[in-house]
Design a protein around this motif. Structure first.
Motif, PDB file in Angstrom:
ATOM      1  N   ARG A 119       0.840  -1.193   0.000  1.00  0.00           N
ATOM      2  CA  ARG A 119       0.000   0.000   0.000  1.00  0.00           C
ATOM      3  C   ARG A 119       0.882   1.251   0.000  1.00  0.00           C
ATOM      4  O   ARG A 119       1.903   1.302   0.667  1.00  0.00           O
ATOM      5  N   TYR A 120       0.416   2.267  -0.759  1.00  0.00           N
ATOM      6  CA  TYR A 120       1.020   3.594  -0.685  1.00  0.00           C
ATOM      7  C   TYR A 120       0.065   4.497   0.075  1.00  0.00           C
ATOM      8  O   TYR A 120      -1.145   4.516  -0.195  1.00  0.00           O
ATOM      9  N   GLU A 171       2.079  -6.256  -5.160  1.00  0.00           N
ATOM     10  CA  GLU A 171       1.587  -7.511  -4.589  1.00  0.00           C
ATOM     11  C   GLU A 171       1.763  -8.659  -5.578  1.00  0.00           C
ATOM     12  O   GLU A 171       1.514  -8.511  -6.775  1.00  0.00           O
ATOM     13  N   GLY A 172       2.209  -9.778  -5.050  1.00  0.00           N
ATOM     14  CA  GLY A 172       2.411 -10.960  -5.874  1.00  0.00           C
ATOM     15  C   GLY A 172       3.812 -11.112  -6.421  1.00  0.00           C
ATOM     16  O   GLY A 172       4.183 -12.176  -6.913  1.00  0.00           O
ATOM     17  N   ASP A 173       4.622 -10.042  -6.331  1.00  0.00           N
ATOM     18  CA  ASP A 173       5.986 -10.115  -6.839  1.00  0.00           C
ATOM     19  C   ASP A 173       6.844 -11.034  -5.970  1.00  0.00           C
ATOM     20  O   ASP A 173       6.675 -11.093  -4.745  1.00  0.00           O
ATOM     21  N   GLU A 174       7.764 -11.714  -6.606  1.00  0.00           N
ATOM     22  CA  GLU A 174       8.795 -12.451  -5.876  1.00  0.00           C
ATOM     23  C   GLU A 174      10.013 -11.539  -5.754  1.00  0.00           C
ATOM     24  O   GLU A 174      10.489 -10.998  -6.754  1.00  0.00           O
ATOM     25  N   VAL A 175      10.493 -11.341  -4.532  1.00  0.00           N
ATOM     26  CA  VAL A 175      11.611 -10.420  -4.310  1.00  0.00           C
ATOM     27  C   VAL A 175      12.801 -11.178  -3.751  1.00  0.00           C
ATOM     28  O   VAL A 175      12.656 -12.198  -3.066  1.00  0.00           O
ATOM     29  N   ASN A 176      13.981 -10.655  -4.057  1.00  0.00           N
ATOM     30  CA  ASN A 176      15.222 -11.272  -3.602  1.00  0.00           C
ATOM     31  C   ASN A 176      15.924 -10.382  -2.602  1.00  0.00           C
ATOM     32  O   ASN A 176      16.017  -9.157  -2.790  1.00  0.00           O
ATOM     33  N   GLN A 177      16.419 -10.978  -1.557  1.00  0.00           N
ATOM     34  CA  GLN A 177      17.112 -10.269  -0.486  1.00  0.00           C
ATOM     35  C   GLN A 177      18.265  -9.429  -1.035  1.00  0.00           C
ATOM     36  O   GLN A 177      19.067  -9.901  -1.838  1.00  0.00           O
TER      37      GLN A 177
END
Length: 227
Positions: A119-120, A171-177
């Motif tokens: 959310r923004y 939302e739904g994105d796969e993120v990498n550390q």
């Protein structure tokens, strides 16, 4: 060291404006050479300050599924147990990192996983260390289900000088550390909310580096359990 993409346009037009003003001064104000030289010196300093603000230094990124890595450069200004009401509606441990104007202002994913909530929120521009800035200022809220199991919430928070928050996740994105999830321009703060049983690796007043400093160790969730 590179210049971050968020600063290239600002730097280009700032350079053009400063060059134009200085050329005009030396052309129409020839009798006041000392003033022109002082203004030229100030122009160089202003441009160099902007240049260092938008720097994007190389980082030896640390990755591990149960370690929480600092999402930004700065100083740890808050460590406390609080009620988080936007997403969890329960008690969480909050770690806040204040980013001064001289810090690198890239924000990075503190863990790898799936973005379950984003959310923004438009808002005010209280000083970033103000207790109410976490809920009153312009901000983004990101919740990631980590590869280790626990859900982690983190916020980009605008400060008194920051007037634009940039984000690269949905939302739904796969993120990498360690990878960039956003940028905050001109002074700000990042809050992280983790389960209460999380083992912290930093203390109040400690300086941290985004993508490199370990700030906590998450308790790995058992199959079928959620934090």
């Amino acid at each position: 060291m590179k210049i971050h993409k968020e600063g290239r346009r600002i730097l280009f037009f700032t350079l053009l404006a400063l060059l134009a003003i200085n050329l005009l001064l030396f052309r129409v104000n020839e009798r006041h050479l000392l003033f022109n030289q002082i203004f030229a010196g100030i122009s160089v300093i202003v441009f160099l300050l902007l240049l260092q603000f938008f720097r994007s230094p190389y980082r030896n990124l640390l990755t591990h599924e149960d370690l929480l890595i600092a999402p930004a450069d700065g100083k740890v200004v808050v460590i406390e147990d609080v009620h988080e009401g936007e997403y969890f509606d329960d008690m969480r441990k909050q770690i806040s990192i204040f980013m001064s104007p001289i810090n690198v202002h890239i924000t990075r994913n503190p863990i790898s996983g799936i973005v379950r909530y984003f959310r923004y929120h438009p808002g005010n521009y209280l000083v970033a260390w103000h207790p109410k800035s976490s809920t009153k200022n312009e901000r983004t809220t990101v919740v990631v289900e980590s590869d280790a199991g626990p859900f982690v919430l983190f916020r980009q928070i605008a400060g008194a000088m920051a007037r634009r928050i940039v984000w690269y996740v949905n939302e739904g994105d796969e993120v990498n550390q360690g990878e960039e999830f956003g940028f905050i321009k001109f002074g700000s703060r990042v809050d992280i909310f983790v389960p209460l049983d999380t083992e912290l690796k930093v203390g109040l007043g400690e300086k941290v580096k985004g993508g490199e400093t370990v700030i906590a160790q998450l308790k790995v969730a058992q199959p079928g359990l959620f934090s």
